[in-house]
Write an enzyme that holds these catalytic residues in place. Structure first.
Site, PDB file in Angstrom:
ATOM      1  N   GLY A 270      16.365  34.932  27.408  1.00  0.00           N
ATOM      2  CA  GLY A 270      16.996  35.065  26.096  1.00  0.00           C
ATOM      3  C   GLY A 270      17.914  33.927  25.701  1.00  0.00           C
ATOM      4  O   GLY A 270      18.583  34.003  24.668  1.00  0.00           O
TER       5      GLY A 270
ATOM      6  N   HIS B  23      27.022  29.109  28.545  1.00  0.00           N
ATOM      7  CA  HIS B  23      28.014  29.995  27.924  1.00  0.00           C
ATOM      8  C   HIS B  23      27.900  31.385  28.512  1.00  0.00           C
ATOM      9  O   HIS B  23      26.819  31.806  28.925  1.00  0.00           O
ATOM     10  CB  HIS B  23      27.837  30.052  26.398  1.00  0.00           C
ATOM     11  CG  HIS B  23      26.442  30.408  25.961  1.00  0.00           C
ATOM     12  ND1 HIS B  23      25.427  29.481  25.967  1.00  0.00           N
ATOM     13  CD2 HIS B  23      25.898  31.565  25.524  1.00  0.00           C
ATOM     14  CE1 HIS B  23      24.305  30.050  25.542  1.00  0.00           C
ATOM     15  NE2 HIS B  23      24.559  31.332  25.274  1.00  0.00           N
TER      16      HIS B  23
ATOM     17  N   HIS C 236      28.584  35.341  27.510  1.00  0.00           N
ATOM     18  CA  HIS C 236      28.863  36.315  26.455  1.00  0.00           C
ATOM     19  C   HIS C 236      29.837  37.333  27.038  1.00  0.00           C
ATOM     20  O   HIS C 236      29.585  37.871  28.113  1.00  0.00           O
ATOM     21  CB  HIS C 236      27.599  37.081  26.063  1.00  0.00           C
ATOM     22  CG  HIS C 236      26.497  36.238  25.496  1.00  0.00           C
ATOM     23  ND1 HIS C 236      26.218  36.195  24.141  1.00  0.00           N
ATOM     24  CD2 HIS C 236      25.589  35.424  26.091  1.00  0.00           C
ATOM     25  CE1 HIS C 236      25.167  35.392  23.946  1.00  0.00           C
ATOM     26  NE2 HIS C 236      24.771  34.918  25.099  1.00  0.00           N
TER      27      HIS C 236
HETATM   28  P1  5GP Z   1      22.057  32.726  23.932  1.00  0.00           P
HETATM   29  O1  5GP Z   1      20.968  33.345  23.107  1.00  0.00           O
HETATM   30  O2  5GP Z   1      21.781  31.256  24.176  1.00  0.00           O
HETATM   31  O3  5GP Z   1      22.389  33.465  25.184  1.00  0.00           O
HETATM   32  O4  5GP Z   1      23.354  32.827  23.059  1.00  0.00           O
HETATM   33  C1  5GP Z   1      23.625  31.968  21.996  1.00  0.00           C
HETATM   34  C2  5GP Z   1      24.596  32.692  21.100  1.00  0.00           C
HETATM   35  O5  5GP Z   1      25.173  31.735  20.229  1.00  0.00           O
HETATM   36  C3  5GP Z   1      23.945  33.757  20.208  1.00  0.00           C
HETATM   37  O6  5GP Z   1      24.524  35.023  20.497  1.00  0.00           O
HETATM   38  C4  5GP Z   1      24.236  33.270  18.796  1.00  0.00           C
HETATM   39  O7  5GP Z   1      24.543  34.323  17.906  1.00  0.00           O
HETATM   40  C5  5GP Z   1      25.413  32.334  18.997  1.00  0.00           C
HETATM   41  N1  5GP Z   1      25.475  31.245  18.029  1.00  0.00           N
HETATM   42  C6  5GP Z   1      24.456  30.419  17.652  1.00  0.00           C
HETATM   43  N2  5GP Z   1      24.885  29.507  16.757  1.00  0.00           N
HETATM   44  C7  5GP Z   1      26.208  29.758  16.564  1.00  0.00           C
HETATM   45  C8  5GP Z   1      27.200  29.148  15.737  1.00  0.00           C
HETATM   46  O8  5GP Z   1      26.972  28.179  15.011  1.00  0.00           O
HETATM   47  N3  5GP Z   1      28.457  29.677  15.795  1.00  0.00           N
HETATM   48  C9  5GP Z   1      28.767  30.743  16.616  1.00  0.00           C
HETATM   49  N4  5GP Z   1      30.027  31.179  16.582  1.00  0.00           N
HETATM   50  N5  5GP Z   1      27.846  31.333  17.394  1.00  0.00           N
HETATM   51  C10 5GP Z   1      26.588  30.856  17.378  1.00  0.00           C
END
Ligand code: 5GP
Ligand code: ZN
Length: 113
Positions: A92, A99, A101
């Site tokens: 995902g 990062h 969450h």
């Molecule tokens: P991943 O899917 O890589 O585990 O998590 C990436 C997260 O980054 C997602 O939950 C998405 O909503 C968040 N995200 C993507 N672009 C941005 C942005 O420009 N600003 C913020 N604050 N969050 C973002």
């Protein structure tokens, strides 16, 4: 790295709601929250994912967890929160900058989808 959204947030090129910043890490609200509290905890250093971290990143990785610990307290979710990193597309991951969450404020289920 040049196109990395999180590097742009770290440099201030893209605005975000920052909740914490220090020399090595930054934490800001997820733009698409999956829980009442949904914070992203991100190292300033561009590491693509946990699997790409090095042995020298051990202190940094521990620091991210302590940022999560302190934020959980500040945000009032200390009793129940989830800290998760998605490593790789199949898990995902959509942004290739490490990062965590931090999710809280609602009932969590297990196993996650
Ligand atoms: P991943 O899917 O890589 O585990 O998590 C990436 C997260 O980054 C997602 O939950 C998405 O909503 C968040 N995200 C993507 N672009 C941005 C942005 O420009 N600003 C913020 N604050 N969050 C973002
Ligand atoms: Zn980056």
């Amino acid at each position: 790295m040049g196109d990395c959204i999180f590097c742009k947030i770290i440099s201030g090129q893209i605005k975000s709601q920052i909740l914490h910043q220090d020399d090595t890490a930054i934490a800001f609200k997820d733009i698409n929250p999956q829980a009442p509290t949904h914070v992203l905890i991100v190292p300033r250093k561009h590491i693509p994912c946990l699997a790409a971290s090095g042995d020298g990143d051990e202190l940094l990785l521990g620091h991210l967890q302590h940022v999560a610990r302190d934020l959980a307290r500040t945000l009032g979710v200390e009793a129940a929160f989830r800290l998760v990193t998605n490593n790789g597309r199949g898990a995902g991951q959509t942004v290739d900058h490490l990062h965590y969450h931090m999710l809280g404020g609602r009932r969590m289920t297990w196993p996650p989808g």
